[in-house]
Design a protein around this motif. Structure first.
Motif, PDB file in Angstrom:
ATOM      1  N   LYS A 279      10.559 -14.492  33.283  1.00  0.00           N
ATOM      2  CA  LYS A 279      10.774 -14.829  31.724  1.00  0.00           C
ATOM      3  C   LYS A 279       9.783 -16.732  31.892  1.00  0.00           C
ATOM      4  N   TYR A 280      11.264 -16.829  32.589  1.00  0.00           N
ATOM      5  CA  TYR A 280      10.709 -18.482  32.644  1.00  0.00           C
ATOM      6  C   TYR A 280       9.347 -18.641  33.378  1.00  0.00           C
ATOM      7  N   TYR A 281       9.201 -17.908  33.848  1.00  0.00           N
ATOM      8  CA  TYR A 281       7.845 -18.485  34.286  1.00  0.00           C
ATOM      9  C   TYR A 281       6.965 -18.805  33.076  1.00  0.00           C
ATOM     10  N   ILE A 282       5.992 -17.286  32.505  1.00  0.00           N
ATOM     11  CA  ILE A 282       5.849 -16.932  31.843  1.00  0.00           C
ATOM     12  C   ILE A 282       5.957 -17.966  30.224  1.00  0.00           C
ATOM     13  N   TYR A 283       6.870 -18.871  30.227  1.00  0.00           N
ATOM     14  CA  TYR A 283       7.492 -19.096  29.307  1.00  0.00           C
ATOM     15  C   TYR A 283       7.693 -20.810  29.051  1.00  0.00           C
ATOM     16  N   THR A 284       6.618 -20.743  30.264  1.00  0.00           N
ATOM     17  CA  THR A 284       6.843 -22.616  31.006  1.00  0.00           C
ATOM     18  C   THR A 284       5.129 -22.387  31.215  1.00  0.00           C
ATOM     19  N   GLU A 285       4.796 -23.415  30.109  1.00  0.00           N
ATOM     20  CA  GLU A 285       3.451 -24.366  30.132  1.00  0.00           C
ATOM     21  C   GLU A 285       3.583 -25.435  31.114  1.00  0.00           C
TER      22      GLU A 285
ATOM     23  N   LYS B 176       5.069 -24.301  37.338  1.00  0.00           N
ATOM     24  CA  LYS B 176       4.454 -23.211  37.354  1.00  0.00           C
ATOM     25  C   LYS B 176       3.905 -22.883  38.871  1.00  0.00           C
TER      26      LYS B 176
ATOM     27  N   CYS C 105      13.005 -26.065  34.571  1.00  0.00           N
ATOM     28  CA  CYS C 105      13.168 -25.692  33.036  1.00  0.00           C
ATOM     29  C   CYS C 105      14.059 -25.598  32.538  1.00  0.00           C
TER      30      CYS C 105
ATOM     31  N   GLN D  68      14.886 -26.998  28.164  1.00  0.00           N
ATOM     32  CA  GLN D  68      16.334 -25.714  27.285  1.00  0.00           C
ATOM     33  C   GLN D  68      16.573 -26.650  26.420  1.00  0.00           C
TER      34      GLN D  68
END
Length: 258
Positions: A157-163, A168, A226, A230
């Motif tokens: 989840k953290y990976y896919i929400y990190t742009e 990445k 991350c 936040q």
């Protein structure tokens, strides 16, 4: 494996003896390469600890880096002696470390923030007490893998929400080192008899230590990035001495969250 020099520590009492010839170089170090291969983990965790302190990250990250150093030191004691007590100094910190990851990954969205650290602390303490009395063997490995698997959905989840591309890349390095380290561990464990007949032992378990040292560092750096986002900061991945990635906070924290 069988000894080549008399042992200072006495007979092997640990439940696991890796595919490295015991006491090949010193009567004080049972598994030489498996012992010294923990040094990179200690150094990387120390670098992470210094960066977490300089960038004023929450104490959870300082504790995480210290726990990794404790794990590496415990692993050195275990592989140097191959004694049951020292084996606990390796396996118990492994559980403490993975429980810290559970806390760091899930606590930001936990509805009852005070209950999680209390529960995890009691769980860790109970495990340490029981583990000091009971030999888990394969049960420990299964237990540890199950808790590790609990981290995967949250990491994804953290990976896919990190742009951020650099962040990445940290996650990708985390996965790559995990796969390579696991491959080395499995080969050392499964093909020990064949490897023992080779002119040169590739020291798969020692390579596992090295890969997992970098694996922990990449994971921690990614999670720090991350967490900074936040909390409303503007983190950036920079290269220490042009090589090692680390997180730098470019703006002061705009808000505080649990």
């Amino acid at each position: 494996m069988a000894e080549t020099i008399s042992s200072f520590w006495g007979p092997v009492t640990s439940t696991t003896d890796c595919c490295e010839r015991n006491y090949a170089y010193s009567s004080y170090i049972a598994e030489f390469y498996n012992t010294i291969s923990n040094i990179p983990t200690i150094l990387l965790a120390l670098i992470g600890l210094i960066n977490a302190h300089r960038q004023r990250f929450e104490k959870r990250f300082s504790v995480l880096h210290v726990s990794i150093m404790a794990l590496a030191i415990g692993s050195m004691l275990y592989h140097a002696t191959l004694q049951r007590v020292q084996q606990q100094s390796d396996e118990t910190p492994m559980m403490w470390e993975i429980l810290l990851y559970i806390y760091i990954l899930y606590s930001p969205d936990w509805h009852y923030p005070r209950t999680m650290p209390i529960f995890l602390f009691l769980y860790a303490a109970a495990f340490a007490i029981v583990h000091s009395v009971v030999r888990f063997g394969i049960g420990f490995k299964v237990h540890y893998v199950i808790i590790c698997l609990l981290c995967i959905p949250r990491m994804y989840k953290y990976y896919i929400y990190t742009e951020d591309v650099s962040a990445k890349h940290l996650a990708q390095l985390y996965v790559a080192t995990l796969l390579l380290g696991s491959l080395c561990w499995l080969c050392d464990h499964i093909f020990c008899k064949e490897i023992s007949s080779w002119p040169i032992n590739p020291q798969g378990h020692a390579l596992w230590h090295v890969f997992m040292g970098f694996n922990s560092y990449f994971a921690n750096t990614f999670l720090m990035f991350c967490r900074a986002q936040q909390r409303g900061s503007s983190p950036k991945v920079v290269r220490l001495m042009g090589v090692l990635p680390c997180v730098k906070i470019e703006k002061p924290k705009a808000s505080k969250r649990k």
